[in-house]
Design a protein around this motif. Structure first.
Motif, PDB file in Angstrom:
ATOM      1  N   GLN A   4       0.852  -1.188   0.000  1.00 26.05           N
ATOM      2  CA  GLN A   4       0.000   0.000   0.000  1.00 26.05           C
ATOM      3  C   GLN A   4       0.891   1.243   0.000  1.00 26.05           C
ATOM      4  N   ALA A   5       0.969   1.900  -1.146  1.00 29.46           N
ATOM      5  CA  ALA A   5       1.778   3.118  -1.258  1.00 29.46           C
ATOM      6  C   ALA A   5       0.956   4.332  -0.849  1.00 29.46           C
ATOM      7  N   SER A   6       1.606   5.276  -0.212  1.00 23.58           N
ATOM      8  CA  SER A   6       0.925   6.501   0.204  1.00 23.58           C
ATOM      9  C   SER A   6       1.943   7.633   0.289  1.00 23.58           C
ATOM     10  N   GLY A   7       1.427   8.846   0.492  1.00 28.08           N
ATOM     11  CA  GLY A   7       2.309   9.994   0.674  1.00 28.08           C
ATOM     12  C   GLY A   7       2.434  10.899  -0.525  1.00 28.08           C
ATOM     13  N   GLY A   8       1.811  10.525  -1.640  1.00 27.00           N
ATOM     14  CA  GLY A   8       1.888  11.372  -2.821  1.00 27.00           C
ATOM     15  C   GLY A   8       1.112  12.662  -2.628  1.00 27.00           C
ATOM     16  N   GLY A   9       1.315  13.586  -3.537  1.00 24.32           N
ATOM     17  CA  GLY A   9       0.614  14.855  -3.466  1.00 24.32           C
ATOM     18  C   GLY A   9       1.202  15.867  -4.418  1.00 24.32           C
ATOM     19  N   LEU A  10       0.843  17.107  -4.199  1.00 27.27           N
ATOM     20  CA  LEU A  10       1.326  18.206  -5.040  1.00 27.27           C
ATOM     21  C   LEU A  10       2.421  18.964  -4.292  1.00 27.27           C
ATOM     22  N   VAL A  11       3.576  19.094  -4.917  1.00 21.22           N
ATOM     23  CA  VAL A  11       4.667  19.859  -4.337  1.00 21.22           C
ATOM     24  C   VAL A  11       5.220  20.811  -5.385  1.00 21.22           C
ATOM     25  N   GLN A  12       5.860  21.853  -4.909  1.00 17.86           N
ATOM     26  CA  GLN A  12       6.495  22.793  -5.823  1.00 17.86           C
ATOM     27  C   GLN A  12       7.905  22.326  -6.155  1.00 17.86           C
ATOM     28  N   PRO A  13       8.415  22.714  -7.291  1.00 17.48           N
ATOM     29  CA  PRO A  13       9.797  22.351  -7.635  1.00 17.48           C
ATOM     30  C   PRO A  13      10.767  22.742  -6.522  1.00 17.48           C
ATOM     31  N   GLY A  14      11.679  21.830  -6.220  1.00 20.94           N
ATOM     32  CA  GLY A  14      12.654  22.072  -5.171  1.00 20.94           C
ATOM     33  C   GLY A  14      12.243  21.568  -3.806  1.00 20.94           C
ATOM     34  N   GLU A  15      10.969  21.257  -3.646  1.00 21.40           N
ATOM     35  CA  GLU A  15      10.496  20.776  -2.352  1.00 21.40           C
ATOM     36  C   GLU A  15      10.749  19.283  -2.188  1.00 21.40           C
ATOM     37  N   SER A  16      10.516  18.818  -0.949  1.00 22.86           N
ATOM     38  CA  SER A  16      10.728  17.401  -0.622  1.00 22.86           C
ATOM     39  C   SER A  16       9.407  16.710  -0.336  1.00 22.86           C
ATOM     40  N   LEU A  17       9.437  15.402  -0.514  1.00 21.83           N
ATOM     41  CA  LEU A  17       8.257  14.578  -0.277  1.00 21.83           C
ATOM     42  C   LEU A  17       8.735  13.185   0.089  1.00 21.83           C
ATOM     43  N   THR A  18       8.039  12.537   1.014  1.00 26.96           N
ATOM     44  CA  THR A  18       8.380  11.161   1.376  1.00 26.96           C
ATOM     45  C   THR A  18       7.200  10.239   1.106  1.00 26.96           C
ATOM     46  N   LEU A  19       7.452   9.219   0.330  1.00 24.61           N
ATOM     47  CA  LEU A  19       6.459   8.196   0.050  1.00 24.61           C
ATOM     48  C   LEU A  19       6.691   7.020   0.985  1.00 24.61           C
ATOM     49  N   SER A  20       5.608   6.350   1.347  1.00 26.38           N
ATOM     50  CA  SER A  20       5.678   5.165   2.190  1.00 26.38           C
ATOM     51  C   SER A  20       4.996   4.008   1.499  1.00 26.38           C
ATOM     52  N   CYS A  21       5.501   2.816   1.745  1.00 29.53           N
ATOM     53  CA  CYS A  21       4.889   1.600   1.221  1.00 29.53           C
ATOM     54  C   CYS A  21       4.713   0.650   2.393  1.00 29.53           C
ATOM     55  N   GLU A  22       3.471   0.431   2.750  1.00 35.09           N
ATOM     56  CA  GLU A  22       3.154  -0.485   3.848  1.00 35.09           C
ATOM     57  C   GLU A  22       2.988  -1.890   3.282  1.00 35.09           C
ATOM     58  N   THR A  23       3.690  -2.841   3.851  1.00 35.04           N
ATOM     59  CA  THR A  23       3.641  -4.210   3.349  1.00 35.04           C
ATOM     60  C   THR A  23       2.880  -5.110   4.312  1.00 35.04           C
ATOM     61  N   SER A  24       2.275  -6.139   3.757  1.00 31.03           N
ATOM     62  CA  SER A  24       1.617  -7.149   4.573  1.00 31.03           C
ATOM     63  C   SER A  24       1.631  -8.468   3.817  1.00 31.03           C
ATOM     64  N   GLY A  25       1.630  -9.560   4.591  1.00 32.54           N
ATOM     65  CA  GLY A  25       1.585 -10.876   3.966  1.00 32.54           C
ATOM     66  C   GLY A  25       2.914 -11.399   3.478  1.00 32.54           C
ATOM     67  N   LEU A  26       4.010 -10.731   3.818  1.00 33.34           N
ATOM     68  CA  LEU A  26       5.317 -11.218   3.414  1.00 33.34           C
ATOM     69  C   LEU A  26       6.330 -10.962   4.518  1.00 33.34           C
ATOM     70  N   ILE A  27       7.429 -11.719   4.460  1.00 34.78           N
ATOM     71  CA  ILE A  27       8.536 -11.515   5.388  1.00 34.78           C
ATOM     72  C   ILE A  27       9.528 -10.610   4.682  1.00 34.78           C
ATOM     73  N   MET A  28       9.657  -9.400   5.164  1.00 31.31           N
ATOM     74  CA  MET A  28      10.426  -8.390   4.433  1.00 31.31           C
ATOM     75  C   MET A  28      11.868  -8.798   4.206  1.00 31.31           C
ATOM     76  N   ASP A  29      12.454  -9.540   5.140  1.00 29.64           N
ATOM     77  CA  ASP A  29      13.855  -9.942   5.000  1.00 29.64           C
ATOM     78  C   ASP A  29      14.103 -10.710   3.703  1.00 29.64           C
ATOM     79  N   TYR A  30      13.106 -11.390   3.195  1.00 26.12           N
ATOM     80  CA  TYR A  30      13.282 -12.246   2.028  1.00 26.12           C
ATOM     81  C   TYR A  30      13.218 -11.472   0.710  1.00 26.12           C
ATOM     82  N   TYR A  31      12.846 -10.200   0.776  1.00 25.74           N
ATOM     83  CA  TYR A  31      12.541  -9.454  -0.436  1.00 25.74           C
ATOM     84  C   TYR A  31      13.450  -8.251  -0.644  1.00 25.74           C
TER      85      TYR A  31
END
Length: 120
Positions: A4-31
């Motif tokens: 599940q990706a989230s965090g997108g939006g509208l930003v002005q040039p030069g600005e910062s943004l952080t996207l997040s990806c929430e995972t479920s149903g998997l063991i992250m170490d394996y991927y």
């Protein structure tokens, strides 16, 4: 498996943004995880990836190297994409991806995407 990706939006040039990806149903170490983007009329392109398990190596194409940073928090089951000094050409739908190879078979999972628009 769900991403599940989230965090997108509208930003002005030069600005910062952080996207997040929430995972479920998997063991992250394996991927290994990656972020991809697709702008209107263009093919999907990879913008970052990070190795699985103890391999924390990262890769970025020239278009984002030095501006984007991928990271993972296995305990929180999250993958992040920090975007700095954003440019209008970063405008796209951003997708997270989880991938592993096991017994010669490749497993790929995709999230639904989050829109990032860089505009003044």
């Amino acid at each position: 498996v769900q991403l599940q990706a989230s965090g997108g939006g509208l930003v002005q040039p030069g600005e910062s943004l952080t996207l997040s990806c929430e995972t479920s149903g998997l063991i992250m170490d394996y991927y290994a995880f990656g972020w991809f983007r697709q702008a209107p009329g263009k093919e999907r392109e990879g913008v970052s990836c990070i190795g699985g398990g103890s391999d924390g190596s990262t890769y970025y194409p020239d278009s984002v190297r030095g501006r984007f940073t991928i990271s993972r928090d296995n305990a929180k089951k999250l993958v992040y994409l920090q975007m700095h000094r954003s440019k209008p050409e970063d405008t796209a739908v951003y997708y997270c991806n989880a991938a592993r190879t096991r017994a010669g078979l490749r497993y790929d999972y995709w999230g639904q995407g989050t829109q990032v628009t860089v505009s003044s």
